[in-house]
Structure formats: C-alpha cells, structure tokens
Design an enzyme around this catalytic site. Structure first.
Site, PDB file in Angstrom:
ATOM      1  N   VAL A 232      74.028 -20.220 121.179  1.00  0.00           N
ATOM      2  CA  VAL A 232      74.739 -21.393 120.436  1.00  0.00           C
ATOM      3  C   VAL A 232      76.285 -21.223 120.031  1.00  0.00           C
ATOM      4  O   VAL A 232      77.405 -21.835 120.261  1.00  0.00           O
ATOM      5  CB  VAL A 232      73.755 -21.902 119.326  1.00  0.00           C
ATOM      6  CG1 VAL A 232      74.095 -23.210 118.494  1.00  0.00           C
ATOM      7  CG2 VAL A 232      72.902 -22.639 120.279  1.00  0.00           C
TER       8      VAL A 232
ATOM      9  N   LYS B 260      65.218 -22.172 114.397  1.00  0.00           N
ATOM     10  CA  LYS B 260      63.771 -21.828 115.148  1.00  0.00           C
ATOM     11  C   LYS B 260      63.138 -21.360 113.631  1.00  0.00           C
ATOM     12  O   LYS B 260      63.287 -21.287 112.684  1.00  0.00           O
ATOM     13  CB  LYS B 260      63.825 -20.729 116.093  1.00  0.00           C
ATOM     14  CG  LYS B 260      64.590 -20.928 117.261  1.00  0.00           C
ATOM     15  CD  LYS B 260      65.094 -20.023 117.488  1.00  0.00           C
ATOM     16  CE  LYS B 260      67.078 -19.485 117.105  1.00  0.00           C
ATOM     17  NZ  LYS B 260      67.191 -18.421 118.064  1.00  0.00           N
TER      18      LYS B 260
ATOM     19  N   SER C  76      72.339 -15.203 112.623  1.00  0.00           N
ATOM     20  CA  SER C  76      72.888 -15.315 114.190  1.00  0.00           C
ATOM     21  C   SER C  76      73.528 -16.114 113.534  1.00  0.00           C
ATOM     22  O   SER C  76      75.130 -16.216 112.411  1.00  0.00           O
ATOM     23  CB  SER C  76      71.623 -16.253 114.093  1.00  0.00           C
ATOM     24  OG  SER C  76      72.486 -17.268 115.505  1.00  0.00           O
ATOM     25  N   ALA C  77      74.638 -15.252 114.737  1.00  0.00           N
ATOM     26  CA  ALA C  77      76.083 -15.052 114.226  1.00  0.00           C
ATOM     27  C   ALA C  77      76.106 -16.488 115.008  1.00  0.00           C
ATOM     28  O   ALA C  77      78.371 -17.248 114.897  1.00  0.00           O
ATOM     29  CB  ALA C  77      76.833 -14.658 115.792  1.00  0.00           C
ATOM     30  N   ASP C  78      75.582 -17.583 115.317  1.00  0.00           N
ATOM     31  CA  ASP C  78      75.691 -19.470 115.455  1.00  0.00           C
ATOM     32  C   ASP C  78      76.601 -19.170 114.000  1.00  0.00           C
ATOM     33  O   ASP C  78      77.263 -20.932 114.609  1.00  0.00           O
ATOM     34  CB  ASP C  78      74.495 -20.029 115.346  1.00  0.00           C
ATOM     35  CG  ASP C  78      73.411 -19.737 117.165  1.00  0.00           C
ATOM     36  OD1 ASP C  78      74.887 -19.119 117.497  1.00  0.00           O
ATOM     37  OD2 ASP C  78      72.625 -20.118 117.347  1.00  0.00           O
TER      38      ASP C  78
ATOM     39  N   GLU D 164      73.527 -25.641 126.677  1.00  0.00           N
ATOM     40  CA  GLU D 164      73.303 -23.817 126.150  1.00  0.00           C
ATOM     41  C   GLU D 164      72.898 -23.430 127.118  1.00  0.00           C
ATOM     42  O   GLU D 164      71.990 -23.997 127.859  1.00  0.00           O
ATOM     43  CB  GLU D 164      73.552 -23.125 125.069  1.00  0.00           C
ATOM     44  CG  GLU D 164      71.578 -23.984 124.449  1.00  0.00           C
ATOM     45  CD  GLU D 164      71.025 -22.467 123.830  1.00  0.00           C
ATOM     46  OE1 GLU D 164      70.804 -22.104 124.267  1.00  0.00           O
ATOM     47  OE2 GLU D 164      70.163 -22.966 122.876  1.00  0.00           O
TER      48      GLU D 164
ATOM     49  N   LYS E  95      72.254 -11.872 127.332  1.00  0.00           N
ATOM     50  CA  LYS E  95      72.715 -12.960 126.268  1.00  0.00           C
ATOM     51  C   LYS E  95      73.574 -12.627 125.699  1.00  0.00           C
ATOM     52  O   LYS E  95      74.153 -11.704 125.207  1.00  0.00           O
ATOM     53  CB  LYS E  95      71.288 -12.618 125.485  1.00  0.00           C
ATOM     54  CG  LYS E  95      71.411 -13.675 124.468  1.00  0.00           C
ATOM     55  CD  LYS E  95      70.173 -13.670 123.438  1.00  0.00           C
ATOM     56  CE  LYS E  95      70.161 -13.855 122.184  1.00  0.00           C
ATOM     57  NZ  LYS E  95      69.166 -13.413 121.646  1.00  0.00           N
TER      58      LYS E  95
ATOM     59  N   ASP F  98      69.796  -9.812 109.767  1.00  0.00           N
ATOM     60  CA  ASP F  98      69.889  -9.920 110.617  1.00  0.00           C
ATOM     61  C   ASP F  98      70.110 -11.575 110.155  1.00  0.00           C
ATOM     62  O   ASP F  98      69.541 -12.611 109.861  1.00  0.00           O
ATOM     63  CB  ASP F  98      68.616 -10.158 111.423  1.00  0.00           C
ATOM     64  CG  ASP F  98      68.909 -10.186 113.314  1.00  0.00           C
ATOM     65  OD1 ASP F  98      70.359 -11.351 112.870  1.00  0.00           O
ATOM     66  OD2 ASP F  98      67.861 -10.298 113.660  1.00  0.00           O
TER      67      ASP F  98
HETATM   68  N1  PSU Z   1      65.985 -22.048 120.886  1.00  0.00           N
HETATM   69  C1  PSU Z   1      65.676 -22.034 121.276  1.00  0.00           C
HETATM   70  N2  PSU Z   1      65.641 -21.312 122.254  1.00  0.00           N
HETATM   71  C2  PSU Z   1      66.552 -20.469 122.585  1.00  0.00           C
HETATM   72  C3  PSU Z   1      67.494 -20.292 121.284  1.00  0.00           C
HETATM   73  C4  PSU Z   1      67.958 -21.148 120.557  1.00  0.00           C
HETATM   74  O1  PSU Z   1      64.408 -23.035 121.411  1.00  0.00           O
HETATM   75  O2  PSU Z   1      66.491 -19.062 123.675  1.00  0.00           O
HETATM   76  C5  PSU Z   1      68.685 -19.346 121.397  1.00  0.00           C
HETATM   77  C6  PSU Z   1      70.249 -20.017 121.101  1.00  0.00           C
HETATM   78  O3  PSU Z   1      70.385 -19.515 121.966  1.00  0.00           O
HETATM   79  C7  PSU Z   1      70.702 -19.154 120.197  1.00  0.00           C
HETATM   80  C8  PSU Z   1      69.837 -17.394 119.864  1.00  0.00           C
HETATM   81  O4  PSU Z   1      71.568 -19.521 119.894  1.00  0.00           O
HETATM   82  O5  PSU Z   1      68.921 -18.200 120.542  1.00  0.00           O
HETATM   83  C9  PSU Z   1      70.203 -17.454 118.787  1.00  0.00           C
HETATM   84  O6  PSU Z   1      70.086 -16.120 119.021  1.00  0.00           O
HETATM   85  P1  PSU Z   1      70.024 -14.713 117.870  1.00  0.00           P
HETATM   86  O7  PSU Z   1      68.708 -14.963 117.105  1.00  0.00           O
HETATM   87  O8  PSU Z   1      70.072 -13.956 118.843  1.00  0.00           O
HETATM   88  O9  PSU Z   1      71.850 -15.221 117.690  1.00  0.00           O
HETATM   89 MN    MN Z   2      69.395 -12.795 115.687  1.00  0.00          MN
END
Ligand code: PSU
Ligand code: MN
Length: 301
Positions: free
Chosen positions: A103, A156, A137-139, A22, A83, A135
């Site tokens: 992701v 994370k 993540s869409a992951d 990614e 992003k 909130d």
């Molecule tokens: N883990 C990291 N650094 C990052 C991310 C994950 O160490 O930058 C990123 C990944 O791309 C993950 C995204 O898909 O953060 C999730 O962001 P959000 O919570 O906005 O969906």
């Molecule tokens: Mn998020």
C-alpha cells in the site's frame, strides 16, 4: 522514471476515471494460481464501473503504473519477486530489481502519476506486540503524507486494530466508514471498534476529496473503509481461533519484519479451508467496485 501504460496515460489526459491497484496482495497475499485470476478479475471490475485499472509494480527496476497481462503474469508467478514498501523503491530502481508494491509504495507511485483513487484489501498497521517489535507498517506514515483516497476493508485483522486507529488519528489521516459507523475488520464486517464519520455515496466521498484540496494543509490521504458484506464474512469464532493459533506459530517460528504479514495471511487461508480467502476476495471486489464509482463521481461522470 515512472512508466505509465498507454491506456492509463490516455485516460489521465482525457480526465477519465482511473483506479490504482496494489500488487503485493497478488504476489504475496494470495496463493497461486488463484492470484493471477484475481488480478485479472479485479481489473475487469474496475472497467465495469467505467474506470481504467492501473495495477502498480516495479519490473526490472522500472516502476510501472498500469500493467499488461504479461506483466501481471510476472507479478503473480515469478519466483523471487520482492515485496516493496515505499522505502524500497530507490533500491529496486537502482539495482534493476522486480517487486510487488505494498500500500505505501503503491500510494506513492500512484500519487506521483497523478492518480487519486486506490483500492486494496486491508491496510497495514500496528502489529500486536508492538511494544516489543516496534512493527508498524510503513503504510500509515506514508498515508499521512500522500494525497490519495484509499478504499479498503479496514486493516488486516492480524494487527492491533485499536492501536492502528489511534496511530491514524495521531498522524492526522481522515478515516470514514462507508455506509457504516463501525470500522470494518477485513475478514469480518465489524472490527468491534467505531469510526467517527460515515459517508454514504461515491458523490459524498468525492466532496470530501474536494474539501481536502480546498482546505490545504498536510497532504494526507483519505481512508474510506467499506465492510465485507455480512453474508460473506469469515465466521467470527473460526477467525478468532485460527488467528490466535497463527500468531503463536509466527512467534514460535521466529518470523519477523516483512515476512510477518504473508506468513499470517497464508496460515489463515490454509487453516480455514479457504474461507478466509473467500472473505478476503469478497472484500477486495467490493472495494474495487466502490473505488471505480468514486473515481467516476470525481471525474463528474
Ligand atoms: N492485505 C491483504 N494482503 C496483503 C496486504 C494487505 O489482504 O498482502 C499487504 C498490503 O500490500 C500492505 C502490506 O500494504 O500487506 C503491509 O505489509 P507490512 O505489514 O509489511 O507493511
Ligand atoms: Mn508489518
């Protein structure tokens, strides 16, 4: 619509192992100029395992699978690189925008390109205070619908880890610890929560992938969670202190939505004197190597 690099196209045609990487971690997860070095180093680690790296991003409205060094440089250094989660892809394509893929967007584009193995640091998940912010993540939702194996170091640690594990269960996404019965905690080797399944070799992971295909059913992903080695993890006490502090700052400054994750990660790097960055890199490096081995085992190498 997808532009594959020649190297990736040839590797896929010859059924050689390919590993998707990614780009959000490069553009928004790591500080400059270290981010570009890391991007190159991760690609090199994949090659050392005998696989071809395919870093994924959208440049000038074109989704790309496999980037040249020049293109990697743009992802790492260009101001205003967005992003992109998977929902942003049609918007970026139609407006000619450039962005790094999370992701969810990476998994979607990788699967469309015919890739099956993907390495990252930590997945997104359910944020703390979900009941207020909604909130998540869409992951997670995307991984419930996309047939890809994601090698990660857990989710994370800025997230609500047990709620995230519960969501993965509800969504029907299989999760296995790699050589551990504990769910890894990204910067930490152990999140404090167990996993139900443990896999011990790349061959075993490849066997699960074959079983997924043979069984049919919803096209979910497979999450292989590998801990950062204990010697390289962030000191758990320091982690707890700095994280609590970062979460307070996030709230005080009114940071919301897509900005939350980069804000917290940046704060952790600065307030641990780079120690969180070192743990993050150790985790990603290990994941990239394991993904290379899984791709090789699957290709029958
Ligand atoms: N883990 C990291 N650094 C990052 C991310 C994950 O160490 O930058 C990123 C990944 O791309 C993950 C995204 O898909 O953060 C999730 O962001 P959000 O919570 O906005 O969906
Ligand atoms: Mn998020």
């Amino acid at each position: 619509m997808l532009v594959m690099s020649e190297e990736v196209r040839e590797a896929l045609a010859a059924r050689r192992p390919v590993v998707a990487l990614e780009s959000t971690i490069i553009a928004h997860g790591l500080p400059r100029p270290r981010n570009l070095q890391v991007a190159l180093e991760l690609e090199e680690s994949v090659r050392r395992e005998g696989a071809v790296p395919a870093t994924i991003a959208v440049l000038d409205g074109r989704p790309r699978v496999g980037l040249s060094e020049k293109q990697l440089e743009r992802v790492a250094n260009e101001d205003g690189i967005r992003k992109l989660g998977h929902r942003d892809l049609p918007l970026a394509v139609a407006t000619g925008a450039s962005g790094a893929t999370t992701v969810s967007a990476t998994a979607l584009l990788a699967a469309r390109a015919g890739l099956r193995v993907f390495a990252t640091g930590g997945l997104g998940g359910v944020h703390r205070e979900w009941t207020v912010t909604q909130d998540e993540s869409a992951d997670l939702g995307l991984l419930a619908r996309t047939r890809i194996t994601v090698v990660c170091a857990g989710v994370k640690s800025i997230l609500d880890v047990p709620a995230t594990l519960q969501r993965l269960e509800t969504l029907g996404v299989p999760v296995a610890g790699y050589r551990t019965a504990r769910f890894p905690g990204f910067y930490l080797s152990d999140s404090g929560h167990p996993v139900d399944w443990t896999l011990d070799s790349p061959g075993e992971v490849a066997a699960v992938m074959r079983a997924q295909d043979a069984l049919g059913g919803p096209e979910s992903a497979l999450i292989v969670a590998q801990p950062v080695p204990e010697a390289e993890q962030l000191d758990p006490g320091l982690h707890a202190r700095v994280l609590a502090d970062a979460l307070r700052a996030c709230e005080a400054q009114g940071v919301t939505g897509q900005a939350v994750t980069p804000f917290l990660l940046d704060r952790l790097v600065r307030h641990t004197d780079g120690a969180s960055l070192r743990a993050n890199l150790a985790a990603v490096r290990g994941n990239v190597r394991l993904a290379g081995r899984i791709a090789a085992a699957r290709a029958g190498a």
